[in-house]
Design a protein around this motif. Structure first.
Motif, PDB file in Angstrom:
ATOM      1  N   VAL A   1       2.758 -12.237   7.681  1.00  0.00           N
ATOM      2  CA  VAL A   1       2.463 -11.310   6.585  1.00  0.00           C
ATOM      3  C   VAL A   1       3.713 -10.989   5.778  1.00  0.00           C
ATOM      4  O   VAL A   1       3.615 -10.568   4.628  1.00  0.00           O
ATOM      5  CB  VAL A   1       1.805 -10.005   7.090  1.00  0.00           C
ATOM      6  CG1 VAL A   1       0.451 -10.273   7.675  1.00  0.00           C
ATOM      7  CG2 VAL A   1       2.692  -9.288   8.080  1.00  0.00           C
ATOM      8  N   ASP A   2       4.898 -11.194   6.350  1.00  0.00           N
ATOM      9  CA  ASP A   2       6.155 -10.917   5.663  1.00  0.00           C
ATOM     10  C   ASP A   2       6.670 -12.116   4.882  1.00  0.00           C
ATOM     11  O   ASP A   2       7.740 -12.040   4.272  1.00  0.00           O
ATOM     12  CB  ASP A   2       7.227 -10.472   6.667  1.00  0.00           C
ATOM     13  CG  ASP A   2       6.854  -9.158   7.340  1.00  0.00           C
ATOM     14  OD1 ASP A   2       6.143  -8.346   6.713  1.00  0.00           O
ATOM     15  OD2 ASP A   2       7.261  -8.964   8.494  1.00  0.00           O
ATOM     16  N   GLY A   3       5.957 -13.243   4.926  1.00  0.00           N
ATOM     17  CA  GLY A   3       6.362 -14.424   4.178  1.00  0.00           C
ATOM     18  C   GLY A   3       7.000 -15.489   5.057  1.00  0.00           C
ATOM     19  O   GLY A   3       7.352 -15.254   6.212  1.00  0.00           O
ATOM     20  N   THR A   4       7.147 -16.657   4.463  1.00  0.00           N
ATOM     21  CA  THR A   4       7.667 -17.814   5.197  1.00  0.00           C
ATOM     22  C   THR A   4       9.094 -17.602   5.673  1.00  0.00           C
ATOM     23  O   THR A   4       9.436 -17.958   6.808  1.00  0.00           O
ATOM     24  CB  THR A   4       7.591 -19.077   4.324  1.00  0.00           C
ATOM     25  OG1 THR A   4       6.240 -19.271   3.911  1.00  0.00           O
ATOM     26  CG2 THR A   4       8.058 -20.297   5.070  1.00  0.00           C
ATOM     27  N   ALA A   5       9.940 -17.029   4.840  1.00  0.00           N
ATOM     28  CA  ALA A   5      11.350 -16.852   5.218  1.00  0.00           C
ATOM     29  C   ALA A   5      11.488 -15.959   6.447  1.00  0.00           C
ATOM     30  O   ALA A   5      12.210 -16.302   7.392  1.00  0.00           O
ATOM     31  CB  ALA A   5      12.139 -16.283   4.052  1.00  0.00           C
ATOM     32  N   ALA A   6      10.793 -14.838   6.458  1.00  0.00           N
ATOM     33  CA  ALA A   6      10.877 -13.922   7.600  1.00  0.00           C
ATOM     34  C   ALA A   6      10.248 -14.537   8.843  1.00  0.00           C
ATOM     35  O   ALA A   6      10.787 -14.413   9.952  1.00  0.00           O
ATOM     36  CB  ALA A   6      10.188 -12.607   7.265  1.00  0.00           C
ATOM     37  N   ALA A   7       9.124 -15.211   8.675  1.00  0.00           N
ATOM     38  CA  ALA A   7       8.442 -15.827   9.812  1.00  0.00           C
ATOM     39  C   ALA A   7       9.299 -16.923  10.437  1.00  0.00           C
ATOM     40  O   ALA A   7       9.438 -16.998  11.665  1.00  0.00           O
ATOM     41  CB  ALA A   7       7.092 -16.387   9.370  1.00  0.00           C
ATOM     42  N   CYS A   8       9.884 -17.761   9.607  1.00  0.00           N
ATOM     43  CA  CYS A   8      10.698 -18.862  10.138  1.00  0.00           C
ATOM     44  C   CYS A   8      12.026 -18.375  10.694  1.00  0.00           C
ATOM     45  O   CYS A   8      12.560 -18.975  11.634  1.00  0.00           O
ATOM     46  CB  CYS A   8      10.890 -19.932   9.065  1.00  0.00           C
ATOM     47  SG  CYS A   8       9.353 -20.824   8.732  1.00  0.00           S
ATOM     48  N   ALA A   9      12.569 -17.302  10.158  1.00  0.00           N
ATOM     49  CA  ALA A   9      13.789 -16.725  10.725  1.00  0.00           C
ATOM     50  C   ALA A   9      13.516 -16.203  12.132  1.00  0.00           C
ATOM     51  O   ALA A   9      14.315 -16.411  13.053  1.00  0.00           O
ATOM     52  CB  ALA A   9      14.311 -15.606   9.833  1.00  0.00           C
ATOM     53  N   ARG A  10      12.384 -15.554  12.301  1.00  0.00           N
ATOM     54  CA  ARG A  10      12.005 -15.053  13.632  1.00  0.00           C
ATOM     55  C   ARG A  10      11.765 -16.214  14.593  1.00  0.00           C
ATOM     56  O   ARG A  10      12.174 -16.182  15.751  1.00  0.00           O
ATOM     57  CB  ARG A  10      10.764 -14.174  13.523  1.00  0.00           C
ATOM     58  CG  ARG A  10      10.325 -13.586  14.817  1.00  0.00           C
ATOM     59  CD  ARG A  10      11.292 -12.508  15.280  1.00  0.00           C
ATOM     60  NE  ARG A  10      10.776 -11.920  16.492  1.00  0.00           N
ATOM     61  CZ  ARG A  10      11.508 -11.721  17.573  1.00  0.00           C
ATOM     62  NH1 ARG A  10      12.789 -12.012  17.552  1.00  0.00           N
ATOM     63  NH2 ARG A  10      10.990 -11.204  18.641  1.00  0.00           N
ATOM     64  N   ALA A  11      11.104 -17.265  14.109  1.00  0.00           N
ATOM     65  CA  ALA A  11      10.838 -18.444  14.938  1.00  0.00           C
ATOM     66  C   ALA A  11      12.142 -19.120  15.355  1.00  0.00           C
ATOM     67  O   ALA A  11      12.297 -19.538  16.503  1.00  0.00           O
ATOM     68  CB  ALA A  11       9.943 -19.428  14.194  1.00  0.00           C
TER      69      ALA A  11
END
Length: 144
Positions: free
Chosen positions: A63-73
């Motif tokens: 929900v926070d966008g691709t950049a935030a999701a991939c940074a967490r991943a």
């Protein structure tokens, strides 16, 4: 002085040493291959676990966008001993690929890779709800 002639043994003198050296070499080779196979299996399991956890983390942050999701991943992959190779969002689904480098004793080796996908479960409106008790008990049968 009388000299005694040396005792002649059969033609297989020292044969046990050859067999022992051969057995030791075979055991060493089998052990080396076993260690390499175990290291490869461990690397594959680490890559798979890191991919699964990274995909779940990315899906949770989608929900926070691709950049935030991939940074967490990426953070989760590194914390689990892997490297995040790819990460993308497909709608609410997160698709990731991880890699774990491993070193073996034999020259035949390469990185272990794994892919994972995580997201909300698909909703199928056409399936009827399961019938029967919710608690898993078996209903009593009435005598006829």
């Amino acid at each position: 002085m009388s000299r005694h002639a040396p005792v002649r043994r059969g033609g297989d003198a020292g044969g046990a040493s050859v067999w022992a050296a051969t057995a030791a070499a075979v055991l060493l080779l089998v052990g080396t291959v076993g260690v390499d196979l175990a290291a490869a299996a461990r690397a594959r399991h680490v890559a798979s676990a890191a991919a699964d956890l990274s995909a779940l983390a990315a899906a949770g942050q989608s929900v926070d966008g691709t950049a935030a999701a991939c940074a967490r991943a990426s953070d989760l992959a590194v914390r689990n001993g892997a490297e995040l190779l790819t990460c993308r969002l497909d709608g609410w689904d997160a698709l990731v690929e991880t890699q774990v480098a491993w070193s073996g004793l034999l020259p035949l080796r390469g990185p272990a890779r794994a892919r994972a996908r995580a997201g909300p479960a698909p909703v199928d409106a056409g399936t009827p709800p399961a019938s029967g008790p919710v608690d898993g008990s078996v209903p009593a049968v009435e005598p006829s």
